[in-house]
Design a protein around this motif. Sequence first.
Motif, short mmCIF file in Angstrom:
data_model
loop_
_atom_site.label_atom_id
_atom_site.label_comp_id
_atom_site.label_asym_id
_atom_site.label_seq_id
_atom_site.Cartn_x
_atom_site.Cartn_y
_atom_site.Cartn_z
N ILE A 151 0.84 -1.21 0.00
CA ILE A 151 0.00 0.00 0.00
C ILE A 151 0.87 1.25 0.00
N ARG A 152 1.86 1.29 0.88
CA ARG A 152 2.70 2.48 1.00
C ARG A 152 3.48 2.74 -0.29
N ASP A 153 4.02 1.67 -0.88
CA ASP A 153 4.76 1.85 -2.14
C ASP A 153 3.82 2.28 -3.26
N GLY A 154 2.61 1.72 -3.28
CA GLY A 154 1.63 2.10 -4.30
C GLY A 154 1.21 3.56 -4.16
N LEU A 155 1.06 4.04 -2.93
CA LEU A 155 0.69 5.44 -2.72
C LEU A 155 1.83 6.37 -3.13
N LYS A 156 3.07 5.97 -2.81
CA LYS A 156 4.22 6.80 -3.20
C LYS A 156 4.32 6.93 -4.72
N LEU A 157 4.04 5.83 -5.43
CA LEU A 157 4.07 5.88 -6.89
C LEU A 157 3.02 6.84 -7.45
N ARG A 158 1.95 7.05 -6.69
CA ARG A 158 0.88 7.95 -7.13
C ARG A 158 1.04 9.36 -6.58
N GLY A 159 2.13 9.60 -5.87
CA GLY A 159 2.37 10.92 -5.32
C GLY A 159 1.52 11.24 -4.10
N ILE A 160 1.07 10.20 -3.39
CA ILE A 160 0.24 10.38 -2.19
C ILE A 160 1.07 10.02 -0.97
N GLU B 256 -0.72 -8.40 -3.55
CA GLU B 256 -1.67 -8.06 -4.62
C GLU B 256 -2.81 -7.21 -4.07
N ALA B 257 -3.29 -7.56 -2.88
CA ALA B 257 -4.35 -6.77 -2.25
C ALA B 257 -3.86 -5.36 -1.97
N GLY B 258 -2.60 -5.23 -1.49
CA GLY B 258 -2.06 -3.91 -1.20
C GLY B 258 -2.01 -3.02 -2.43
N ALA B 259 -1.63 -3.59 -3.57
CA ALA B 259 -1.59 -2.82 -4.81
C ALA B 259 -2.99 -2.34 -5.20
N HIS B 260 -3.97 -3.23 -5.03
CA HIS B 260 -5.36 -2.86 -5.35
C HIS B 260 -5.87 -1.78 -4.39
N ILE B 261 -5.54 -1.91 -3.11
CA ILE B 261 -5.99 -0.93 -2.11
C ILE B 261 -5.41 0.45 -2.40
N ALA B 262 -4.14 0.50 -2.81
CA ALA B 262 -3.53 1.80 -3.14
C ALA B 262 -4.29 2.47 -4.28
N GLY B 263 -4.71 1.69 -5.27
CA GLY B 263 -5.51 2.24 -6.36
C GLY B 263 -6.87 2.73 -5.89
N LEU B 264 -7.48 1.97 -4.97
CA LEU B 264 -8.78 2.38 -4.42
C LEU B 264 -8.65 3.68 -3.63
N ILE B 265 -7.58 3.81 -2.86
CA ILE B 265 -7.39 5.03 -2.08
C ILE B 265 -7.29 6.25 -3.01
N GLU B 266 -6.54 6.10 -4.10
CA GLU B 266 -6.43 7.21 -5.05
C GLU B 266 -7.80 7.57 -5.62
N THR B 267 -8.59 6.56 -5.98
CA THR B 267 -9.93 6.81 -6.53
C THR B 267 -10.84 7.50 -5.52
N ILE B 268 -10.82 7.03 -4.28
CA ILE B 268 -11.67 7.61 -3.24
C ILE B 268 -11.30 9.06 -2.99
N LEU B 269 -10.00 9.36 -2.95
CA LEU B 269 -9.58 10.74 -2.72
C LEU B 269 -10.01 11.65 -3.87
N LYS B 270 -10.00 11.12 -5.09
CA LYS B 270 -10.43 11.92 -6.24
C LYS B 270 -11.94 12.12 -6.23
N LYS B 271 -12.69 11.05 -5.93
CA LYS B 271 -14.15 11.11 -5.96
C LYS B 271 -14.73 11.72 -4.69
N LYS B 272 -13.91 11.73 -3.61
CA LYS B 272 -14.34 12.26 -2.31
C LYS B 272 -15.55 11.53 -1.75
N VAL B 273 -15.56 10.22 -1.92
CA VAL B 273 -16.63 9.40 -1.37
C VAL B 273 -16.14 7.95 -1.32
N SER B 274 -16.62 7.20 -0.32
CA SER B 274 -16.30 5.78 -0.22
C SER B 274 -17.57 5.00 0.05
N GLY B 275 -17.47 3.69 0.02
CA GLY B 275 -18.61 2.83 0.30
C GLY B 275 -19.63 2.78 -0.83
#
Length: 302
Positions: A189-198, A274-293
């Motif tokens: 997750i942490r590496d995936g977020l760093k790759l996305r600039g988060i 693999e789950a961590g990589a997917h979660i990092a992508g979800l975090i980026e999407t949630i921050l952009k959309k400003k909504v979860s769930g």
Amino acid sequence: MNKQELSAMVAEILNGMEHEPLAKGGDYRPTAPQPEKAPTSYGDGDFVPDVTALDLRKLYLVENGENEEKFRKMKEKTPARLGCGRAGARYKTLTMLRFRADHAAAQDAVFSQVPEDFAAQNGMVEVQTRCRSKDEYLTRPDLGRCFDEENQRKIRAAIPGTPRVQIVVGDGLSSAAITANAMDCLAAIRDGLKLRGIDPGTPIFVRYCRVGAGDAIGDVTGCELVCMLVGERPGLVTDKSMSAYLTYQPRTGVSESARTVVSNIHAQGTPAVEAGAHIAGLIETILKKKVSGVGLHLEAGA
């Protein structure tokens, strides 16, 4: 995100890791296919020293089955207890022993503790909910969702400023799930977020943790998003299943439908990296959309 994109993302994260993640509960298992040990063979009447070593997907005990080959192919797709055979009106001895072994493992996962030095060994500050013991944790879920003033001060001291993303590792209802999967998943997750600039922020460990503890951490830190990795209630298939709960603008009282969940993170489900990589992508999407769930899914389908 399709399968090819996800595989490419996992490979990129693995290449960017400076060292192999640690998994205290067992050997590190990368997502890339690796040679596995030959399955334990079993013949009717053989002595089996460790029934848990038998793969339920390959264990077929029906005598004189009409279509054994097709039934075995079906069993390979599920760990469900199918094709167990019977001894008169009862289960066979091996079936009952395996059931009792899996049940015992599930009980151990619930009642055992994550090691006392787990947080320190993994560079995290440990805080504790209002639960004072494992017994109180199991009988008072409400106390596992909040912190006393002392632990609130620890959280403020451990987390500088107001983080955009706050990652929390909680023991939950399966200590085995956390020791086996949490640190591999966290590293991805942490590496995936760093790759996305988060900024991945400073993760913390919560003992006697319920999912709602993430909301209380949102109250204390004012973070925009909480990602909680927590051990799930174990079952008879695995005692090591972990889930990730992502909550945008976490605050006490947020509805459960406002959480995005990635479940079944374990060796027989979705591997931790693999789950961590997917979660990092979800975090980026949630921050952009400003909504979860549920809101995130409704927006995606609009």
